[in-house]
Scaffold this motif. Structure first.
Motif, short mmCIF file in Angstrom:
data_model
loop_
_atom_site.label_atom_id
_atom_site.label_comp_id
_atom_site.label_asym_id
_atom_site.label_seq_id
_atom_site.Cartn_x
_atom_site.Cartn_y
_atom_site.Cartn_z
N THR A 350 0.82 -1.21 0.00
CA THR A 350 0.00 0.00 0.00
C THR A 350 0.86 1.26 0.00
N ARG A 351 0.26 2.35 -0.42
CA ARG A 351 0.96 3.62 -0.40
C ARG A 351 1.33 4.01 1.04
N LEU A 352 0.47 3.68 1.98
CA LEU A 352 0.74 4.02 3.38
C LEU A 352 2.00 3.31 3.88
N SER A 353 2.12 2.03 3.55
CA SER A 353 3.31 1.29 4.00
C SER A 353 4.57 1.83 3.32
N THR A 355 5.02 4.89 2.29
CA THR A 355 5.30 6.19 2.91
C THR A 355 6.07 6.02 4.21
#
Length: 506
Positions: A350-353, A355
């Motif tokens: 994911t983008r969150l991970s 980031t």
């Protein structure tokens, strides 16, 4: 006195920002420039000419500043950089632009090699740590801001303004340094080592062009690339022989008798190589695997930028309280961990991970820009600081260049292997104009909408797997950098011990 120092620091910051940022500012604009001028087969020279000229000139100007004074060469660097910037903006062909970029690079080599030395000379010892932190933050910041600013200016103004913007900034820096910086350190006038200078420039030119052109313009086993690397080996060998006998060598090998100096340079080179994998391949991953736009993929680097600014600044404050090696061990452990985590990325990441990992990598690299820039000057007198600082910046730039090239080869070969394996059965049609070994050709948004869904899935999986494998390899230089940090001496920055020298000079 305080206002004078503020003016000098402002001029140095502007100069460092311009020189560092122009290393990368054309990266997002090159497509537009080539589309307007033509010369697709020569576009690599636009970035290579700047890099070669900057790296070749760093040790030369660093040494000359020790011999004849910092101010004259720093001002010379700003003027040459501004002239090169103006000419770049007016260039009518790729060949012209490449030549003018080399002029820019000469000016940048003078500015970058002398900036930290001037700061160390003028700043009171008690304030050096925090100011080195601020300058280190700017140095790290520029690698991310350059591409973002270049893309924005190209989209909303004209590509020529990525060069013209240097003119007002350079003029301000020139005025501030010329008016407020007064040379105070004693310098010894020695014979210029012309033979060493020529051999150094020749070796750097052969090596960098070999890296840049190999596998792109010419095959790695071609006569041209083999000749370039052979030329580098011969010139480097002659350089070592000449410099050992030179009365005042351009590269002072005697500096490497200091363990702290040697290990600091080693850490800079290795960590720079490892760090560049994240800066280069995360935007490719976001655009090619997660489906982000080119601008959004560039913005993915912002968390890394924030992290690097934090530890660059914090490292500057901690240098008077903790050993250089303690700070570097702690931060490089974060860099190593971040790259190890990136080696596990998949199409489901994911983008969150991503980031979170980018913040960790930024925290891991930031301190190297401030702490190492101070550590290499530790215990050296003013007459040797220019050469010491220039050599560190040279080795850091060399490490980054090696990282881009070596890990670019690793990723390209891994991608081709994975795609060949996935598409080898012949069940999926591959367009004739699609270059499976070039990751950039697989990032076109139109491609994602036009190709067979099965082919798109194979491309996405291939990009993800190859980038993950590349990050796994980048753990090696990151781990070696951490080992080198353990070998650093247990010195700390001691303002009290440096106060007497500062008081005498001022």
């Amino acid at each position: 006195m305080k206002n004078k120092l503020t003016a000098i620091v402002g001029g140095l910051l502007l100069a460092l920002l311009m020189a560092s940022m122009d290393n990368t500012i054309v990266s997002t604009s090159i497509g537009t420039i080539v589309g307007e001028m033509g010369g697709l087969d020569k576009f690599v020279w636009v970035t290579t000419a700047y890099m070669v000229a900057e790296m070749a000139c760093m040790p030369i100007f660093g040494k000359l500043s020790d011999m004849y004074g910092r101010k004259r060469f720093f001002i010379f660097g700003i003027i040459v950089f501004m002239i090169g910037s103006a000419l770049c903006g007016m260039a009518q062909s790729i060949v012209e632009l490449s030549f003018y970029r080399a002029v820019q690079g000469v000016g940048a080599g003078a500015m970058v090699s002398i900036t930290f030395t001037i700061l160390f000379d003028v700043m009171p010892p008690k304030d050096r740590g925090k100011m080195m932190g601020a300058f280190g933050a700017v140095f790290g910041l520029s690698s991310v801001v350059g591409p973002l600013l270049g893309g924005y200016i190209t989209d909303h103004l004209n590509w020529s303004w990525i060069f013209y913007i240097n003119l007002p900034l350079g003029f301000i820096a020139l005025l501030l340094i010329a008016a407020f910086y007064k040379e105070s350190a004693a310098h010894s006038r020695q014979k210029i080592d012309w033979a060493g200078s020529v051999l150094l420039i020749g070796a750097v030119v052969c090596f960098i062009f070999g890296l840049e052109l190999g596998g792109k313009t010419y095959a790695w086993d071609s006569l041209q690339i083999i000749g370039l690397f052979a030329g580098f080996a011969i010139l480097a060998f002659l350089l070592v022989l000449i410099e050992k006998k030179a009365e005042e060598p351009i590269i002072s090998f005697s500096l490497f008798r200091s363990r702290l100096y040697t290990t600091s340079n080693l850490v800079a080179m290795l960590s720079g190589a490892a760090y560049m994998t994240a800066a280069i391949f995360i935007p490719i991953y976001v655009q090619g695997v997660l489906g982000g736009s080119a601008s959004n993929s560039g913005l993915t680097l912002l968390p890394m930028m924030v992290g690097s600014v934090v530890t660059a600044t914090l490292g500057g404050f901690l240098m008077t309280k903790l050993q250089y090696r303690t700070i570097m061990i702690g931060t490089l452990a974060m860099l190593l961990t971040g790259l190890a985590l990136l080696s596990q990325i998949t199409v489901e990441s994911t983008r969150l991970s991503i980031t979170g990992i980018m913040i960790l990598i930024g925290l891991g690299i930031g301190a190297s820009f401030s702490v190492l820039s101070t550590a290499v000057l530790h215990s050296f007198p003013a007459a040797q600081r220019g050469a010491a600082s220039a050599t560190l910046n040279f080795n850091r730039s060399l490490g980054m260049a090696l990282g881009i090239t070596i890990f670019g080869i690793v990723q390209s070969h891994s991608l081709l292997s994975k795609l060949t394996e996935s598409l080898g059965k012949g069940d999926i049609a591959v367009p004739a104009d699609l270059n499976l070994s070039d990751p950039h050709s697989l990032l076109n948004p139109a491609l994602r909408q036009s190709v067979d869904p099965q082919l798109l899935d194979a491309i996405t999986a291939g990009l993800s797997g190859s980038i993950g494998s590349t990050f796994a390899w980048s753990v090696i230089p990151a781990g070696l950098a951490l080992i080198a940090a353990f070998l650093m001496t247990r010195d700390t920055m001691d303002p009290a011990a440096e106060s007497e020298e500062y008081a005498t000079a001022h």
